[in-house]
Design a protein around this motif. Structure first.
Motif, PDB file in Angstrom:
ATOM      1  N   MET A  95       9.355  24.295  34.618  1.00 20.31           N
ATOM      2  CA  MET A  95       8.973  25.774  34.576  1.00 20.31           C
ATOM      3  C   MET A  95       8.658  26.145  35.869  1.00 20.31           C
ATOM      4  SD  MET A  95       8.610  27.874  32.279  1.00 20.31           S
ATOM      5  CE  MET A  95       8.142  27.154  30.555  1.00 20.31           C
ATOM      6  N   TYR A  96       9.512  27.412  36.211  1.00 21.20           N
ATOM      7  CA  TYR A  96       9.440  27.896  37.522  1.00 21.20           C
ATOM      8  C   TYR A  96       8.566  29.424  37.176  1.00 21.20           C
ATOM      9  CZ  TYR A  96      12.585  24.863  39.778  1.00 21.20           C
ATOM     10  OH  TYR A  96      13.138  23.871  40.161  1.00 21.20           O
ATOM     11  N   TYR A  97       7.701  29.536  38.175  1.00 18.04           N
ATOM     12  CA  TYR A  97       6.464  30.635  38.276  1.00 18.04           C
ATOM     13  C   TYR A  97       6.627  31.582  39.415  1.00 18.04           C
ATOM     14  CZ  TYR A  97       4.386  28.008  34.401  1.00 18.04           C
ATOM     15  OH  TYR A  97       4.128  27.219  33.427  1.00 18.04           O
ATOM     16  N   CYS A  98       6.577  32.772  39.155  1.00 20.04           N
ATOM     17  CA  CYS A  98       6.479  33.591  40.253  1.00 20.04           C
ATOM     18  C   CYS A  98       5.120  33.922  40.479  1.00 20.04           C
ATOM     19  CB  CYS A  98       7.260  35.130  39.818  1.00 20.04           C
ATOM     20  SG  CYS A  98       7.203  36.434  41.238  1.00 20.04           S
ATOM     21  N   ALA A  99       4.422  34.168  41.830  1.00 22.75           N
ATOM     22  CA  ALA A  99       3.174  34.493  42.012  1.00 22.75           C
ATOM     23  C   ALA A  99       3.155  35.368  43.314  1.00 22.75           C
ATOM     24  CB  ALA A  99       2.490  32.962  42.447  1.00 22.75           C
ATOM     25  N   ALA A 100       2.056  36.267  43.314  1.00 24.60           N
ATOM     26  CA  ALA A 100       1.975  37.055  44.525  1.00 24.60           C
ATOM     27  C   ALA A 100       0.222  37.344  44.562  1.00 24.60           C
ATOM     28  CB  ALA A 100       2.171  38.523  43.495  1.00 24.60           C
ATOM     29  N   ARG A 101       0.174  37.559  45.834  1.00 23.78           N
ATOM     30  CA  ARG A 101      -1.188  37.880  46.320  1.00 23.78           C
ATOM     31  C   ARG A 101      -1.071  39.031  47.495  1.00 23.78           C
ATOM     32  NH1 ARG A 101      -2.217  32.183  49.960  1.00 23.78           N
ATOM     33  NH2 ARG A 101      -0.485  32.588  51.389  1.00 23.78           N
ATOM     34  N   GLU A 102      -2.260  39.303  47.705  1.00 22.14           N
ATOM     35  CA  GLU A 102      -2.047  40.695  48.737  1.00 22.14           C
ATOM     36  C   GLU A 102      -2.197  40.124  50.175  1.00 22.14           C
ATOM     37  OE1 GLU A 102      -4.983  43.553  46.405  1.00 22.14           O
ATOM     38  OE2 GLU A 102      -4.333  44.585  47.942  1.00 22.14           O
ATOM     39  N   TYR A 103      -3.120  38.879  50.454  1.00 20.42           N
ATOM     40  CA  TYR A 103      -3.353  38.502  51.816  1.00 20.42           C
ATOM     41  C   TYR A 103      -3.452  36.873  51.487  1.00 20.42           C
ATOM     42  CZ  TYR A 103      -5.520  43.112  51.789  1.00 20.42           C
ATOM     43  OH  TYR A 103      -5.689  44.558  51.877  1.00 20.42           O
ATOM     44  N   GLY A 104      -3.046  36.316  52.821  1.00 17.84           N
ATOM     45  CA  GLY A 104      -3.188  34.988  52.867  1.00 17.84           C
ATOM     46  C   GLY A 104      -2.684  34.427  54.100  1.00 17.84           C
ATOM     47  N   SER A 105      -2.635  33.086  54.289  1.00 20.61           N
ATOM     48  CA  SER A 105      -1.961  32.620  55.382  1.00 20.61           C
ATOM     49  C   SER A 105      -0.919  31.475  55.231  1.00 20.61           C
ATOM     50  CB  SER A 105      -3.226  31.769  56.161  1.00 20.61           C
ATOM     51  OG  SER A 105      -3.486  30.601  55.724  1.00 20.61           O
ATOM     52  N   ARG A 106      -0.075  31.069  56.160  1.00 18.06           N
ATOM     53  CA  ARG A 106       0.784  29.905  55.801  1.00 18.06           C
ATOM     54  C   ARG A 106       0.142  28.728  55.319  1.00 18.06           C
ATOM     55  NH1 ARG A 106       5.884  31.280  60.017  1.00 18.06           N
ATOM     56  NH2 ARG A 106       6.932  29.948  58.336  1.00 18.06           N
ATOM     57  N   TYR A 107      -1.057  28.563  55.892  1.00 18.53           N
ATOM     58  CA  TYR A 107      -1.796  27.280  55.410  1.00 18.53           C
ATOM     59  C   TYR A 107      -1.820  27.222  53.840  1.00 18.53           C
ATOM     60  CZ  TYR A 107      -2.746  26.863  60.547  1.00 18.53           C
ATOM     61  OH  TYR A 107      -2.738  26.981  61.868  1.00 18.53           O
TER      62      TYR A 107
END
Length: 125
Positions: free
Chosen positions: A92-104
């Motif tokens: 099952m493939y999911y799309c996800a989103a966030r406003e901020y973050g780091s590559r870690y």
């Protein structure tokens, strides 16, 4: 609140291709990613696209999958072009989103604020 709606899943034979789409109800640029959950396994990051365009791929899909995005009025589209599919890509493939973050934390599910309902991809041998 951002709503995410995935589409494009289906059943294909090994070696085939699929293109997943995710429509996000926003005209802002978010950090977005594709995750998948294979039967009996934890959700794992597949591909990530930061707000400034940095892209990361899981080793298992690098060279076969391509993440991209497009903007339209009030909607952000995220795509995942999947080529040379293997039975082990079944999930099952999911799309996800966030406003901020780091590559870690690009592939850390808990680091994402918004999720779609998922779209099933089945690859037969």
């Amino acid at each position: 609140q951002v709503q995410l709606v995935e589409s494009g899943g289906g059943s294909v034979q090994a070696g085939g291709s699929l293109r997943l789409s995710c429509a996000a109800s926003t005209d802002s640029t978010y950090w977005m990613a594709w995750f998948r959950q294979r039967p009996g396994k934890e959700r794992e990051g597949v591909a990530s696209l930061s707000a400034v365009g940095n892209i990361d791929y899981a080793d298992s899909v690098s060279g076969r999958f391509t993440i991209s995005r497009d903007n339209a009025k009030n909607t952000l589209y995220l795509y995942l072009q999947m080529n040379t599919l293997e039975p082990d890509d079944t999930a099952m493939y999911y799309c996800a989103a966030r406003e901020y973050g780091s590559r870690y934390t690009a592939f850390t599910a808990a680091a994402y604020d918004y999720w779609g309902q998922g779209t099933q991809v089945t690859v037969s041998s």
